[in-house]
Write a protein that holds these residues in place. Structure first.
Motif, PDB file in Angstrom:
ATOM      1  N   GLN A 173      11.820  -0.599   6.254  1.00 41.83           N
ATOM      2  CA  GLN A 173      10.871   0.190   5.473  1.00 41.83           C
ATOM      3  C   GLN A 173      10.878   1.673   5.839  1.00 41.83           C
ATOM      4  O   GLN A 173      10.253   2.481   5.161  1.00 41.83           O
ATOM      5  CB  GLN A 173       9.455  -0.375   5.667  1.00 41.83           C
ATOM      6  CG  GLN A 173       9.218  -1.664   4.895  1.00 41.83           C
ATOM      7  CD  GLN A 173       7.796  -2.150   5.050  1.00 41.83           C
ATOM      8  OE1 GLN A 173       6.910  -1.807   4.267  1.00 41.83           O
ATOM      9  NE2 GLN A 173       7.561  -2.941   6.081  1.00 41.83           N
ATOM     10  N   HIS A 190      12.029   0.992   0.065  1.00 48.38           N
ATOM     11  CA  HIS A 190      10.733   0.602  -0.487  1.00 48.38           C
ATOM     12  C   HIS A 190      10.693  -0.920  -0.580  1.00 48.38           C
ATOM     13  O   HIS A 190      11.569  -1.547  -1.196  1.00 48.38           O
ATOM     14  CB  HIS A 190      10.543   1.212  -1.875  1.00 48.38           C
ATOM     15  CG  HIS A 190       9.315   0.739  -2.577  1.00 48.38           C
ATOM     16  ND1 HIS A 190       8.047   1.081  -2.174  1.00 48.38           N
ATOM     17  CD2 HIS A 190       9.162  -0.067  -3.659  1.00 48.38           C
ATOM     18  CE1 HIS A 190       7.168   0.528  -2.980  1.00 48.38           C
ATOM     19  NE2 HIS A 190       7.821  -0.181  -3.884  1.00 48.38           N
ATOM     20  N   GLU A 213       9.476  -3.954  -2.237  1.00 47.69           N
ATOM     21  CA  GLU A 213       8.894  -4.251  -3.537  1.00 47.69           C
ATOM     22  C   GLU A 213       8.145  -5.583  -3.571  1.00 47.69           C
ATOM     23  O   GLU A 213       7.076  -5.692  -4.168  1.00 47.69           O
ATOM     24  CB  GLU A 213       9.988  -4.261  -4.607  1.00 47.69           C
ATOM     25  CG  GLU A 213      10.642  -2.903  -4.821  1.00 47.69           C
ATOM     26  CD  GLU A 213      11.642  -2.932  -5.953  1.00 47.69           C
ATOM     27  OE1 GLU A 213      11.990  -4.045  -6.414  1.00 47.69           O
ATOM     28  OE2 GLU A 213      12.079  -1.862  -6.388  1.00 47.69           O
ATOM     29  N   MET A 264       1.655  -2.980   1.987  1.00 46.22           N
ATOM     30  CA  MET A 264       2.592  -1.869   1.916  1.00 46.22           C
ATOM     31  C   MET A 264       2.355  -0.855   3.021  1.00 46.22           C
ATOM     32  O   MET A 264       3.207  -0.041   3.326  1.00 46.22           O
ATOM     33  CB  MET A 264       2.466  -1.168   0.554  1.00 46.22           C
ATOM     34  CG  MET A 264       2.962  -2.015  -0.607  1.00 46.22           C
ATOM     35  SD  MET A 264       4.685  -2.465  -0.415  1.00 46.22           S
ATOM     36  CE  MET A 264       5.436  -0.850  -0.383  1.00 46.22           C
TER      37      MET A 264
END
Length: 232
Positions: free
Chosen positions: A130, A134, A136, A202
């Motif tokens: 990361q 990205h 997902e 995230m």
């Protein structure tokens, strides 16, 4: 006139005989009953699947492509250092960026798919990747072998339930036995797809492993068929 009547009578007699012979050849379908049974269970998900991508925007598509390719190539090389993890490069996309109905730049994106039976190693590697990519989506799937083992056990259970129902109907209707004339076995259950990550997931720090529980997946087996009841 008599000749015509004799010919017509012969044709009618032939048609009637053909109909009788056809009926004799046709299988008897009375005393047939449709039955169904099902068995359900859960199977443990065992394959962790993750989707990552590199995406960049800028005025020149060619320069962006070079940078995206470098990022993906570096990530793939790193992933290949862990033999327990499989990696696959996916679609490559180049699309224009508009501003006031005019092209103001370009967006280049490429994705990769990772999967592993070793959730610990893949989760740890995701935290590292990361830094450049990205994340997902991430989620669990069931391996074909594990799902087949679960379905085989449920098929036995569903067939046993089908036979019990057939025996029950046979007894209650005063018949001595039955025979199966048609049978269908269907396996199903919704596949578990990698889930989109929420804002909380995230925000995982670069070096931290991604937290996620494997969970289970529902598996179903449906048996349907027709039995014919017999007296002797």
């Amino acid at each position: 006139m008599n000749a015509r009547i004799r010919v017509l009578g012969f044709l009618l007699a032939s048609s009637a005989l053909s109909a009788v012979q056809a009926d004799e050849r046709a299988p008897l379908t009375y005393d047939r009953i449709d039955l169904s049974s099902e068995a359900q269970g859960e199977v443990q998900n065992d394959i962790l699947v993750a989707m990552l991508s590199s995406e960049m925007e800028g005025p020149k598509a060619a320069a962006l492509a070079v940078e995206v390719n470098k990022t993906i190539a570096k990530a793939v090389d790193r992933i290949k250092q862990v033999p327990e993890i499989k990696v696959q490069t996916l679609g490559y996309q180049t699309s224009p960026v508009y501003q006031k109905e005019r092209i103001s730049g370009w967006r280049v994106k490429q994705s990769i798919r990772l999967e592993s039976l070793d959730a610990g190693k893949l989760g740890g590697l995701l935290g590292e990747l990361q830094q450049q990519l990205h994340l997902e989506s991430v989620g669990y799937e069931t391996s074909p072998q594990k799902r087949k083992e679960a379905e085989d056990g449920l098929i036995k259970e569903a067939l046993g339930a089908f036979r019990q129902r057939a025996e029950l109907v046979t007894r209650e209707l005063g018949r001595s036995r039955y025979r199966i004339v048609a049978l269908r076995v269907d396996t199903g259950g919704p596949p578990v797809r990698p889930m989109a990550l929420g804002m909380r997931a995230m925000a995982v720090e670069a070096a931290a492993p991604v937290p996620i529980e494997a969970g289970t997946q529902k598996v179903e087996v449906n048996v349907s068929g027709t039995v014919e009841l017999q007296l002797n």
